[in-house]
Scaffold this active site. Sequence first.
Site, PDB file in Angstrom:
ATOM      1  N   LYS A  13       0.831  -1.219   0.000  1.00  0.00           N
ATOM      2  CA  LYS A  13       0.000   0.000   0.000  1.00  0.00           C
ATOM      3  C   LYS A  13       0.859   1.261   0.000  1.00  0.00           C
ATOM      4  O   LYS A  13       0.605   2.179  -0.760  1.00  0.00           O
ATOM      5  CB  LYS A  13      -0.925   0.045   1.225  1.00  0.00           C
ATOM      6  CG  LYS A  13      -2.084  -0.921   1.176  1.00  0.00           C
ATOM      7  CD  LYS A  13      -3.160  -0.536   2.187  1.00  0.00           C
ATOM      8  CE  LYS A  13      -2.694  -0.532   3.635  1.00  0.00           C
ATOM      9  NZ  LYS A  13      -2.336  -1.855   4.149  1.00  0.00           N
ATOM     10  N   ARG A  88     -10.304   0.975   9.033  1.00  0.00           N
ATOM     11  CA  ARG A  88      -9.907  -0.408   9.310  1.00  0.00           C
ATOM     12  C   ARG A  88     -11.002  -1.173  10.044  1.00  0.00           C
ATOM     13  O   ARG A  88     -10.829  -2.365  10.318  1.00  0.00           O
ATOM     14  CB  ARG A  88      -8.655  -0.416  10.167  1.00  0.00           C
ATOM     15  CG  ARG A  88      -7.344  -0.533   9.382  1.00  0.00           C
ATOM     16  CD  ARG A  88      -6.224  -0.401  10.373  1.00  0.00           C
ATOM     17  NE  ARG A  88      -5.019  -1.092  10.071  1.00  0.00           N
ATOM     18  CZ  ARG A  88      -3.931  -0.512   9.541  1.00  0.00           C
ATOM     19  NH1 ARG A  88      -3.970   0.727   9.154  1.00  0.00           N
ATOM     20  NH2 ARG A  88      -2.828  -1.202   9.405  1.00  0.00           N
ATOM     21  N   ARG A 127      10.847  -6.581   5.006  1.00  0.00           N
ATOM     22  CA  ARG A 127      10.822  -5.148   5.332  1.00  0.00           C
ATOM     23  C   ARG A 127      11.385  -4.907   6.743  1.00  0.00           C
ATOM     24  O   ARG A 127      12.061  -3.906   6.991  1.00  0.00           O
ATOM     25  CB  ARG A 127       9.373  -4.633   5.257  1.00  0.00           C
ATOM     26  CG  ARG A 127       9.243  -3.151   5.545  1.00  0.00           C
ATOM     27  CD  ARG A 127       7.838  -2.638   5.274  1.00  0.00           C
ATOM     28  NE  ARG A 127       6.881  -3.081   6.275  1.00  0.00           N
ATOM     29  CZ  ARG A 127       5.571  -2.919   6.174  1.00  0.00           C
ATOM     30  NH1 ARG A 127       5.036  -2.375   5.109  1.00  0.00           N
ATOM     31  NH2 ARG A 127       4.761  -3.317   7.126  1.00  0.00           N
ATOM     32  N   ARG A 133      11.208  -1.879  11.581  1.00  0.00           N
ATOM     33  CA  ARG A 133       9.967  -1.476  12.251  1.00  0.00           C
ATOM     34  C   ARG A 133       9.693  -2.410  13.423  1.00  0.00           C
ATOM     35  O   ARG A 133       9.777  -3.627  13.293  1.00  0.00           O
ATOM     36  CB  ARG A 133       8.792  -1.547  11.259  1.00  0.00           C
ATOM     37  CG  ARG A 133       8.453  -0.207  10.666  1.00  0.00           C
ATOM     38  CD  ARG A 133       7.370  -0.306   9.620  1.00  0.00           C
ATOM     39  NE  ARG A 133       6.072  -0.732  10.149  1.00  0.00           N
ATOM     40  CZ  ARG A 133       4.927  -0.539   9.500  1.00  0.00           C
ATOM     41  NH1 ARG A 133       4.916   0.096   8.343  1.00  0.00           N
ATOM     42  NH2 ARG A 133       3.794  -0.973  10.003  1.00  0.00           N
ATOM     43  N   ARG A 144      -1.151  -8.950  13.283  1.00  0.00           N
ATOM     44  CA  ARG A 144      -1.677  -7.889  12.412  1.00  0.00           C
ATOM     45  C   ARG A 144      -2.507  -8.491  11.286  1.00  0.00           C
ATOM     46  O   ARG A 144      -3.547  -7.962  10.903  1.00  0.00           O
ATOM     47  CB  ARG A 144      -0.535  -7.041  11.840  1.00  0.00           C
ATOM     48  CG  ARG A 144       0.062  -6.126  12.895  1.00  0.00           C
ATOM     49  CD  ARG A 144       1.336  -5.491  12.423  1.00  0.00           C
ATOM     50  NE  ARG A 144       1.127  -4.554  11.347  1.00  0.00           N
ATOM     51  CZ  ARG A 144       2.047  -4.243  10.432  1.00  0.00           C
ATOM     52  NH1 ARG A 144       3.228  -4.817  10.455  1.00  0.00           N
ATOM     53  NH2 ARG A 144       1.777  -3.367   9.505  1.00  0.00           N
TER      54      ARG A 144
HETATM   55  P1  AMP Z   1       0.017   0.733   9.049  1.00  0.00           P
HETATM   56  O1  AMP Z   1       1.294   1.449   8.804  1.00  0.00           O
HETATM   57  O2  AMP Z   1      -1.147   1.296   8.277  1.00  0.00           O
HETATM   58  O3  AMP Z   1       0.137  -0.760   8.895  1.00  0.00           O
HETATM   59  O4  AMP Z   1      -0.347   0.990  10.601  1.00  0.00           O
HETATM   60  C1  AMP Z   1       0.507   0.588  11.654  1.00  0.00           C
HETATM   61  C2  AMP Z   1      -0.292   0.441  12.955  1.00  0.00           C
HETATM   62  O5  AMP Z   1      -0.913   1.687  13.311  1.00  0.00           O
HETATM   63  C3  AMP Z   1      -1.430  -0.567  12.902  1.00  0.00           C
HETATM   64  O6  AMP Z   1      -0.995  -1.899  13.135  1.00  0.00           O
HETATM   65  C4  AMP Z   1      -2.332  -0.056  14.032  1.00  0.00           C
HETATM   66  O7  AMP Z   1      -1.810  -0.375  15.309  1.00  0.00           O
HETATM   67  C5  AMP Z   1      -2.199   1.456  13.872  1.00  0.00           C
HETATM   68  N1  AMP Z   1      -3.223   1.990  12.928  1.00  0.00           N
HETATM   69  C6  AMP Z   1      -2.997   2.580  11.717  1.00  0.00           C
HETATM   70  N2  AMP Z   1      -4.149   2.938  11.136  1.00  0.00           N
HETATM   71  C7  AMP Z   1      -5.137   2.578  11.992  1.00  0.00           C
HETATM   72  C8  AMP Z   1      -6.568   2.651  11.965  1.00  0.00           C
HETATM   73  N3  AMP Z   1      -7.213   3.176  10.910  1.00  0.00           N
HETATM   74  N4  AMP Z   1      -7.244   2.167  13.033  1.00  0.00           N
HETATM   75  C9  AMP Z   1      -6.611   1.651  14.099  1.00  0.00           C
HETATM   76  N5  AMP Z   1      -5.287   1.516  14.191  1.00  0.00           N
HETATM   77  C10 AMP Z   1      -4.543   1.988  13.151  1.00  0.00           C
END
Ligand code: AMP
Length: 190
Positions: A13, A88, A127, A133, A144
Amino acid sequence: MRLILFGPPGAGKGTQASKIAENYVAAHISTGDMLRSAVKNGTELGTLAKSYMDKGELVPDDVIIGIIKDRIKEEDAKKGFMLDGFPRTIAQADALNDMLAAENESIDIVVSIEVNDQEIIGRILERAKIEGRKDDTEDVVKNRLSVYRNQTEPLKTYYQSAGVLAEVDGMGTIDEVFERIKTVLNEVKQ
Ligand code: AMP
């Protein structure tokens, strides 16, 4: 154009989002990036978010909805935006609909990048080695993914019913996937 970029963690993404932002929309809104920056800056939001992120859990809906509500009001998002990592949950999607409906707006398209689990785990662990990370260890990655399948994937049916879902094959090179995304986006009214 108001678009949602959707897909499991590791679907690519972030990479595709940058390419889409260059070619189609000004505002690239990534909740993951916003939360990581809050964590880095040690803000109250960052401290709260970190405990969820480190475990691969979702940050509570009310917190994330508040962030998006403020962000989409900003100048650069007025003409259109791309949401990356939001919504989400169904509650987040409902809240987004309400925010947009209040302005007589709606989501034009949801691009869902499709990648199988085996490929996802391989990509994320790769990654982890490169970016370091904290939420990219094998246990957290698996969590996740399961959070994605349970809480986020049902949104596909939600947006399919709304007639805005476009599924794109996420296997192949970055450029191959971007070509597929372009085909889908070029069909949307600008
Ligand atoms: P991402 O980089 O989009 O994978 O987000 C990393 C982490 O941030 C996720 O595993 C969640 O803990 C948190 N996070 C990001 N976006 C959301 C969302 N829309 N709702 C809840 N938690 C989020």
